[in-house]
Scaffold this active site. Structure first.
Site, short mmCIF file in Angstrom:
data_model
loop_
_atom_site.label_atom_id
_atom_site.label_comp_id
_atom_site.label_asym_id
_atom_site.label_seq_id
_atom_site.Cartn_x
_atom_site.Cartn_y
_atom_site.Cartn_z
CG ASP A 103 0.55 9.45 1.38
OD1 ASP A 103 1.72 9.87 1.36
OD2 ASP A 103 0.18 8.44 0.77
CD GLU A 104 -2.05 5.58 2.98
OE1 GLU A 104 -3.09 4.92 2.97
OE2 GLU A 104 -1.12 5.38 2.18
CB VAL A 105 2.73 9.71 8.87
CG1 VAL A 105 3.90 9.55 9.82
CG2 VAL A 105 3.10 10.56 7.68
CG HIS A 145 3.85 5.99 1.83
ND1 HIS A 145 3.36 4.86 1.24
CD2 HIS A 145 2.79 6.59 2.44
CE1 HIS A 145 2.05 4.76 1.47
NE2 HIS A 145 1.69 5.80 2.20
#
Ligand code: ACM
Length: 707
Positions: free
Chosen positions: A337-339, A274
């Site tokens: 998060d969400e790597v 992100h």
């Protein structure tokens, strides 16, 4: 979740809620009358969050212009400012010209009516004492607390108790003894997907304080923007923000403003994923060469920090040294998060690094990165917070895990001795009903955790992700629904009566407007702007407003799959943006249908027709004209058509129900098919009255089966 399962869960929730209302009646010491009963009287106060113990009696403290507040506070202290705001709000609500010059000394004297007293200044850290005792008799109000934070919370309760009768304004006599169930009661505001100017943050802080929330989780870096002025790496905000960032002076102003309200400000810098906006000015720390541009779209993207580059950690050391000074909160959120590992896989140096360090997979690589970041945060006296992906064995026990993917992470973390906060179920950006968030508990009654493990669940946070909100619409996605999350986090677990929650929510929603939050007022403004210069009558405007009141934006992530591609640059000014996430009018309609179906009284049928079917039927024609004339309203033409068909369907169903005649299997079959069509979103909206019409059809179907 299947519709069937949802229904089952709802029925169970209702049963549990009814039994628990009885339980509260006895356990919370509502000796005089319980809050639900009080609610049935006219002009009764709406407490939200419900305090731990409330005892109200029939006595009244009459409010007049000689109402003085006093205590030991020095000018400039938290309570001094809180009393100033309190007096101003009290005056604002009552129109009374209160005599007290609130900028003067608040020493007590013969004229004092509200006495406050606390022992020490509260620290803005988890587990600080926020309790208070409020005693109201006919001629004196006393507010006592161990810390000034308790006084702040008690003043909000006192304001919510303000009542009115024919003789004027009063506070009901009684005693409130209150303390929060959870110490971490937060709201995340995403200032990245859409930048939120300072006044948005400030008005929302005021509203947060009104419902006793105490953490602003400020999401300050994302693919779509880096929002903080940094002196060590000015290219971050200069190249990663389109000029939309907070200066350090503004940040300090927000922190002081929040501190005055007893609210912590915890910043989030989301790494290693992100992170596109960081790389516009500093591609050298990314895993792929670039160049990079600020991301405009939404989703999960490939740019990611290079964990194999020693320079990355030198950069973060300098960066967090500056940030740690700017934000005094003991906690710092690193996202996590969400790597996406695509760029890690494509980079041979990173792959070699993984081999050399025995890092078996991308999760292990992220864990390595987190450990290095943790060393830096520890050096600067910050405790680490991250989304549930950051969890890995071996982390120190003072970190906090924020669960967004499910409650399981929270349970597993607590079992291993980690503190946690819940956000799964509190995603207010998804436009779900307040009830759904309200019944979502960080420690549900069926929790498998031991008492000691439960202590590790610090609380929860509502999350206002900003893909689909602008400074104009963000308040309507936060409020009033966040007030019910605030109640879940503050009030005793047993407070779960959904109908009573909605009764109080309406009143609280209006009160919140005194802080400048624009959740209600902006709807009218947005509708007027859509109409623009096209000449329309005020009746047509009223029709448009009515349609907006019974329409809801599609729930969940569905707006992203309705045919338009959203970016941070497209307008959020359409009809769908003007609609509230939950139509309370449609809920009223459904309740009235339920009452009619259970009573079958002719009088209730008449009320349904007069209050809903006739007025809704009457707006269809003017709305059709409007959508012909106003280009920006062309897209709601199908929605208007659907409304017309729903009104006809509902009216016919009512006639059959009232007359007792059977519509026949074919009619029912056709209507059910039609209803499924009408249920499809139009202009990214759903007509919220559909469930009520569905209930009428269901009643006819049941009757047909029984006959
Ligand atoms: C998240 O919603 N990705 C924390």
């Amino acid at each position: 979740m299947s519709g069937f399962l949802k229904k089952r869960l709802k029925t169970t929730a209702k049963f549990v809620s009814a039994s628990l209302t009885l339980f509260i009646f006895f356990s919370l010491g509502l000796e005089a009358r319980n809050i639900g009963e009080l609610g049935k009287e006219a002009r009764v106060p709406a407490l939200m969050p419900v305090p731990a113990r409330v005892q109200l009696s029939d006595g009244k403290f009459r409010l007049d212009e000689k109402f003085y507040a006093g205590g030991q506070e020095k000018q400039g202290g938290r309570v001094f400012k809180a009393i100033a705001r309190f007096m101003s709000r009290l005056g604002g609500r009552t129109g009374l010209f209160l005599e007290q010059d609130f900028l003067a000394d608040q020493t007590t004297g013969p004229a004092t009516r509200l006495f406050y007293n606390y022992e020490r200044t509260g620290r803005l850290i988890p587990n600080e004492d926020e309790s208070y005792i409020l005693e109201i008799s006919t001629d004196r109000i006393e507010l006592r607390a161990p810390t000034d934070l308790g006084i702040l919370r008690g003043l909000e309760t006192l304001l919510q108790l303000l009542s009115a009768d024919e003789q004027g304004y009063y506070f009901p006599c009684g005693r409130v003894e209150d303390r929060p169930r959870f110490t971490w009661r937060g709201l995340l505001i995403d200032s990245c997907r859409h930048f939120m100017p300072l006044e948005v943050i400030k008005r929302n802080l005021l509203a947060m304080a009104a419902v006793k929330l105490n953490v602003l989780h400020w999401h300050l870096s994302e693919d779509q923007g880096f929002r903080v002025e940094t002196r060590t790496f000015p290219r971050l905000h200069q190249m990663g923000s389109d000029g939309f960032y907070y200066t350090q002076e503004q940040i300090r102003e927000v922190i002081q403003f929040a501190s005055d309200l007893g609210i912590r400000v915890m910043p989030e810098f989301d790494i290693p994923g992100h992170s596109t906006s960081w790389f516009v000015g500093h591609p050298e720390y990314a895993s792929a060469p670039g160049p990079y541009r600020i991301e405009r779209g939404f989703g999960v993207f490939h740019p990611v920090f290079n964990p194999a580059n020693p320079a990355t950690y030198k950069f973060f050391d300098k960066f967090f040294r500056e940030i740690a000074t700017l934000f005094p909160d003991p906690y710092l959120h690193i996202g996590g998060d969400e790597v996406e590992a695509v760029h890690w896989k494509e980079n041979p140096q990173i792959q070699a690094f993984m081999k050399k360090h025995n890092l078996a997979d991308n999760h292990a690589l992220q864990a390595y990165f987190n450990r290095e970041i943790l060393k830096i945060l520890t050096k600067y006296n910050k405790k680490m917070v991250g989304w549930d992906e950051i969890y890995q064995p071996g982390l120190p026990r003072d970190i906090v895990i924020q669960s967004w993917r499910g409650t399981q992470a929270l349970v597993e973390g607590a079992r291993k001795g980690y503190q946690g906060i819940l956000s799964n179920g509190y995603y207010i950006d998804l436009c779900q009903p307040a009830e759904q968030h309200y019944l979502n508990d960080p420690i549900p009654p069926e929790s498998p955790l031991t008492e000691a493990e439960k202590q590790l669940i610090l609380g929860g946070e509502a999350t206002m992700w900003a893909e689909l909100v602008s400074p104009e619409t963000v308040d309507s996605r936060i409020w009033p629904r966040t007030a019910v999350i605030a109640e879940r986090l503050w009030s005793p677990q047993e407070v779960r009566d959904v109908d009573d929650m909605y009764r109080r929510l309406r009143l609280v929603s209006v009160q919140l407007e005194e802080h400048g939050v624009q959740h209600l007022r902006n709807q009218d403004m947005m509708l007027r702007r859509l109409v623009g210069s096209v000449p329309i009558s005020s009746m047509e405007m009223a029709a448009l407003r009515t349609l907006a009141m019974i329409s809801e934006p599609v729930e969940g992530y569905a707006r992203h799959s309705q045919g338009r591609r959203y970016t941070s640059l497209v307008p959020l000014t359409r009809f769908v943006d003007s609609c509230f996430p939950e139509s309370l009018e449609a809920r009223d309609f459904r309740k009235m249908v339920e009452e009619y179906l259970s009573s079958r009284q002719a009088e209730k049928a008449r009320a349904l027709k007069n209050s809903y079917f006739l007025p809704l039927g009457a707006i269809v024609a003017p709305l059709s004209r409007l959508s012909d004339q106003v280009p920006a309203l062309k897209e709601i033409k199908p929605l208007i058509g659907n409304l017309g068909q729903l009104v006809v369907m509902g009216s016919e169903a009512m006639s059959y129900l009232e007359s007792g005649t059977n519509p026949g299997a074919q009619w029912l079959e056709n209507q059910k098919k039609l209803l499924a069509e009408l249920n499809k979103p139009q202009a990214e909206c759903q007509l919220a009255i559909i469930p009520a019409i569905e209930k009428l059809l269901l009643a006819l179907e049941v009757r047909q089966i029984i006959k």
